[in-house]
Each structure stands twice: as C-alpha cells, then as structure tokens.
Design an enzyme around this catalytic site. Structure first.
Site, short mmCIF file in Angstrom:
data_model
loop_
_atom_site.label_atom_id
_atom_site.label_comp_id
_atom_site.label_asym_id
_atom_site.label_seq_id
_atom_site.Cartn_x
_atom_site.Cartn_y
_atom_site.Cartn_z
N GLY A 1 -1.94 -14.12 0.67
CA GLY A 1 -3.09 -14.32 1.55
C GLY A 1 -2.70 -14.79 2.93
N LEU A 2 -2.64 -13.86 3.86
CA LEU A 2 -2.34 -14.21 5.25
C LEU A 2 -3.53 -13.90 6.16
CD1 LEU A 2 -0.29 -15.12 7.42
CD2 LEU A 2 0.45 -12.73 7.59
N PRO B 1 -10.76 -13.17 8.24
CA PRO B 1 -11.78 -12.33 8.90
C PRO B 1 -11.60 -12.27 10.41
CG PRO B 1 -12.80 -13.72 7.22
CD PRO B 1 -11.35 -14.14 7.31
N ILE C 1 -7.13 -9.20 0.89
CA ILE C 1 -6.00 -9.65 0.10
C ILE C 1 -5.89 -8.82 -1.19
CG2 ILE C 1 -4.84 -11.65 -0.91
CD1 ILE C 1 -5.46 -11.66 2.24
N CYS D 1 8.46 -12.07 4.69
CA CYS D 1 7.99 -11.27 3.54
C CYS D 1 7.41 -9.94 4.05
CB CYS D 1 6.92 -12.04 2.77
SG CYS D 1 7.45 -13.69 2.28
N ARG E 1 -2.88 31.52 -2.72
CA ARG E 1 -4.18 31.84 -2.13
C ARG E 1 -4.08 33.11 -1.28
NH1 ARG E 1 -9.71 30.83 -2.37
NH2 ARG E 1 -10.60 30.84 -0.27
N GLU F 1 0.44 -4.57 7.35
CA GLU F 1 1.84 -4.92 7.69
C GLU F 1 2.15 -4.58 9.15
OE1 GLU F 1 2.58 -6.37 5.19
OE2 GLU F 1 2.10 -5.25 3.39
N GLY F 2 1.16 -4.77 10.01
CA GLY F 2 1.33 -4.45 11.43
C GLY F 2 0.79 -3.06 11.71
#
Ligand SMILES: Cc1cc2nc3c(=O)[nH]c(=O)nc-3n(C[C@H](O)[C@H](O)[C@H](O)COP(=O)(O)OP(=O)(O)OC[C@H]3O[C@@H](n4cnc5c(N)ncnc54)[C@H](O)[C@@H]3O)c2cc1C
Length: 412
Positions: free
Chosen positions: A154-155, A158, A191, A266, A296, A391-392
């Site tokens: 949990g980083l 809101p 999270i 992490c 197809r 993660e960014g």
C-alpha cells in the site's frame, strides 16, 4: 493440471531445453532462444505450459466475470513463482532473467496473473526481504512463498499517486517509550489483492519520514473494498484500504529503511518484471492476429496475403523482437548487479508503449471479431492501460529519462 514441476527442482537435463520439437515462436525473427541457457528455456517452457493448460481455457470467463482466480495461487506456489527471485525463506532463488521469462509467459495469459505474482513477490515479499527484521522475514516469507499468505503493498493514495511523497497516511507512536505502539490512520487506493491479503505492507508518513509497516489484515481498523467496475485488469483485484486507528506493536515497522527509497526499491523490482510482461502480452496478441490472418478470407484470399496486413505483422514482430532483446539485456545487467535505475525506465516506458500499440494493431486485423473475448488483443490492450499507469506512468518514466539526459529535474 499438467505443469507441476517446481522451478527450483527442475531436472534441466531431462527438461525441454534441448527438445528438438520445440515450436519456434512465430514472432521470433532473430533466434532469440539462442541467447538463453537450457535452464532458462526449460523454466520458460514450464510456465508456458502452465498458462496453456490452466489459464487460456478460463481467462475469457474470468475477465468477463471480473474474477481473480484465487484457486490458482497454490499452483503458482508449487511452480516456485512466488518470490522466485528472492533467496532463502522458502523462495526459489532464481535469476532476474528467469523471473522475467516467467513474467512474460504469465502476462501472455493475462496481465492480471503477472500482476499478482509481481505484487506478491516483487512488492510485498521484496519489502520484507529487503527491509524487514529477521523475525518479520521468518514469520511471513515462507508462508508467502508457499501461497498460504497473500501480501499487498500500500503506497498510492487517493490524492498521492505519481507523487507518493505527498502521502497523508500517518503513523504516530502512542507514547514516548521505544516499545510504544504505532497507530496508523489514512486511506490507500488501487492496492492489489488488499481484500484477500493476509498481510499488507503499508507505507506511512511518521515524524521521522516515510516508514513501512507490516500490517496483518485482521488487525481492527483495516478495511479493504474492491474498486469496481473496471475496464482494465478485470481478472484481478484492486482495492481502497481504510486505515482507521490501526494499532500495531512497536516491532511492526520495517526496521531497515526510512524514506521513499524503501518503496522505490521494491517498485524497481516490479518495474523490471513489467519490461518482460508487457512483451508477453504483445506476443500473444500478435500470435492471435497472425493465426487469424491466415484463416480469414476476404476478397477471396486470406488476410495474410495482403501487403497491408503483412506490413502490420512485420512492424509488430520487429517491436516484439526489439522489446525482448531490451528485456534480456536489462535482465543480464540486473543479474550482474549493474542495472541502473534509469535503465529500468528505458525498458518500462518503451515496452509498455510498444506493447499497447501492438495489441491495438493486432485488434485491427481481427476486425469485428477483435472486440470479443474470443480473442486476446483488446483484452491485453485494456490491461496494458493499467500496466503503463502503475509503477510509474509513461510520463513519470519520461521525466526520469529526461533528467538522466539533461541533468534537469522537471517533476515539479
Ligand atoms: C491496476 C492498478 C493496480 C495498481 N496496484 C497498486 C498497488 O498494488 N499498490 C500501490 O501502491 N499502487 C497501485 N496502483 C497505483 C498506481 O501506482 C498509480 O495509479 C500510479 O502511480 C499513478 O497515480 P494516479 O493514478 O494517482 O495518477 P496521477 O499521479 O494523478 O497522474 C495522472 C496523470 O498525470 C500525469 N502526471 C503526474 N505528475 C506529472 C508531472 N509531474 N508531469 C507530467 N505529468 C504528470 C500522470 O503521468 C498521469 O498521466 C495501481 C494502479 C492500477 C491502475
């Protein structure tokens, strides 16, 4: 269940590494496999077979039902995939390249699956492994590696996403004594797995800066509520966590780190896994579109016979080959202990950006059928909207690389 060989116990001599009947990846134009060791190929084949047997038959239904298949957690543990790059405490101790190869195969099944392994291993377990006390490691890591305890990380909050330093979740000491309890209050958002986790690693501001806390989720005051409905990562769970005066013993804090370098260390592990995972999703979308284009018929010929289709397939394959080469290069650097932080941003930004384009282009080859769950490209593309965000974001990694190139920080 057909793929139950544990990665740590795999007999590589008898494995599929030198198997003459391995079908080459259709996208592989550069003999990528020749860059891998027999052990790496064997591991990849084991995870690929697991995904083929256990994930592919079910993923459309799980996605439609917004169901995270908790029932496969014991299988992932049996394969040694939980905390697989960590050493000791029941973890498989595999290399960064092996971790990446496994991530690519899992994400070829679905990003939600790789995300689970990432949250468990790269985030929650890594936090305890890197920064925890010996007692915390002994208590949590073996049961997390065995899939008996799910962890979450949990980083984000809101109002604190790309800028986690602005977090407002606060941990105060209840008294002056060094053994005084901690009391956590705040809200975390997005999270992963927080409502099924047995333990949460929660990052909170303290009087001395950001600290990490190991929070058993049964602690009074902890509530996790799934965020839904979602248009991305449907076969996966993300929650909002309420921390209402959560009282923890003094030794619940991760003792070995203070400041944002704790969570960032992490996140870098997880970002590295994404570099491979995104290309796994792209490869799967490509294979789906390639197979369809051969079957197809329009205007009397297979779609694959038209130059416009071939140009799309070639462009996709080129980026997949380049993406995997980049992932492998960064993985080899990581295994040699030489991977720089900005190099993780190179891989995360490039491979997410290319993967999402590949999945969208693959969808065009499928025409109308491409918007159904019978085909993977649009599901992957929707999932990758999350992958390029967590993660960014693309923008954050662009700023990291902009700073690397210019020496100027442009974050604020
Ligand atoms: C599926 C999913 C799973 C997740 N799992 C977890 C988890 O397990 N644990 C966890 O802690 N978090 C998790 N997250 C949260 C994730 O890390 C955040 O969503 C992410 O960091 C972005 O934060 P935000 O959503 O608040 O967007 P914001 O930070 O508000 O960004 C919104 C937009 O503004 C841009 N932006 C922000 N700052 C700048 C700037 N300085 N310059 C230019 N543009 C900028 C961003 O790039 C983005 O485009 C998850 C998110 C998702 C979607």
């Amino acid at each position: 269940m057909t793929a139950t060989a544990s990665l740590s116990g795999m007999d590589t001599a008898a494995g599929t590494a030198s198997s003459p009947d391995r079908v080459p990846d259709p996208a592989d134009l550069i003999s990528f496999d020749s860059l891998l060791t027999p052990e790496e190929l064997a591991l990849r084949d084991t995870v690929r077979e697991f995904v083929r047997a256990e994930i592919r038959p079910n993923i459309a239904r799980w996605y439609e039902d917004a169901h995270f298949p908790l029932e496969i957690v014991p299988e992932l543990a049996k394969l040694g995939l939980l905390g697989m790059h960590l050493h000791g405490y029941g973890c498989a101790g595999r290399s960064a390249v092996e971790y990446g190869l496994a991530g690519a195969e899992l994400e070829a099944g679905d990003s939600g699956l790789r995300t689970f392994v990432s949250v468990q291993g790269s985030l929650a377990m890594s936090a305890i492994h890197k920064h925890g006390s010996e007692a915390q490691k002994q208590e949590w890591l073996p049961q997390m590696a065995a899939g008996e305890a799910i962890g979450c990380f949990g980083l984000t909050e809101p109002t604190a996403g790309s800028d986690p330093g602005s977090m407002t979740t606060f941990a105060r000491r209840d008294g002056e004594s060094p053994t005084a309890d901690w009391v956590l209050t705040g809200t975390k958002r997005w999270i992963g797995l927080a409502n099924v986790a047995k333990v949460a690693v929660v990052w909170a501001m303290t009087d001395a800066g950001v600290r990490g806390f190991v929070v058993p989720t049964a602690t009074p005051g902890y509530t996790a509520t799934p965020i839904q409905p979602k248009l991305s990562m449907r076969a996966s769970i993300q929650c909002e966590i309420e921390l209402d005066e959560v009282r923890l013993p003094h030794d619940a804090v991760l003792p070995n780190v203070t400041g944002l370098k704790g969570p960032f260390s992490c996140l870098n592990e997880a970002r590295y896994g994404i570099i491979w995972g995104a290309m796994g999703a792209a490869r799967d979308a490509f294979e789906d579109a390639l197979a369809y284009s051969k079957e197809r018929l329009q205007f009397g010929r297979p779609l694959a016979g038209y130059q416009l289709t071939q140009a799309k397939l070639v462009d996709m394959a080129l980026e997949i080959n380049k993406g995997f080469l980049l992932a492998l290069h960064l993985g080899r650097l990581k295994d040699a202990g030489k991977l720089a932080h900005h190099q993780i941003s190179v891989g995360k930004l490039n491979n997410c950006r290319e993967a999402i384009e590949i999945c969208r282009e693959a969808r065009t080859i499928l025409g109308g059928n491409g918007i159904t769950l019978e085909h993977s490209p649009l599901r992957h593309a929707n999932n990758l909207e999350s992958v390029r965000t967590y993660e960014g974001t693309d923008e954050v990694h662009t700023l990291i690389l902009g700073q690397q190139l210019t020496g100027e920080a442009a974050f604020r």
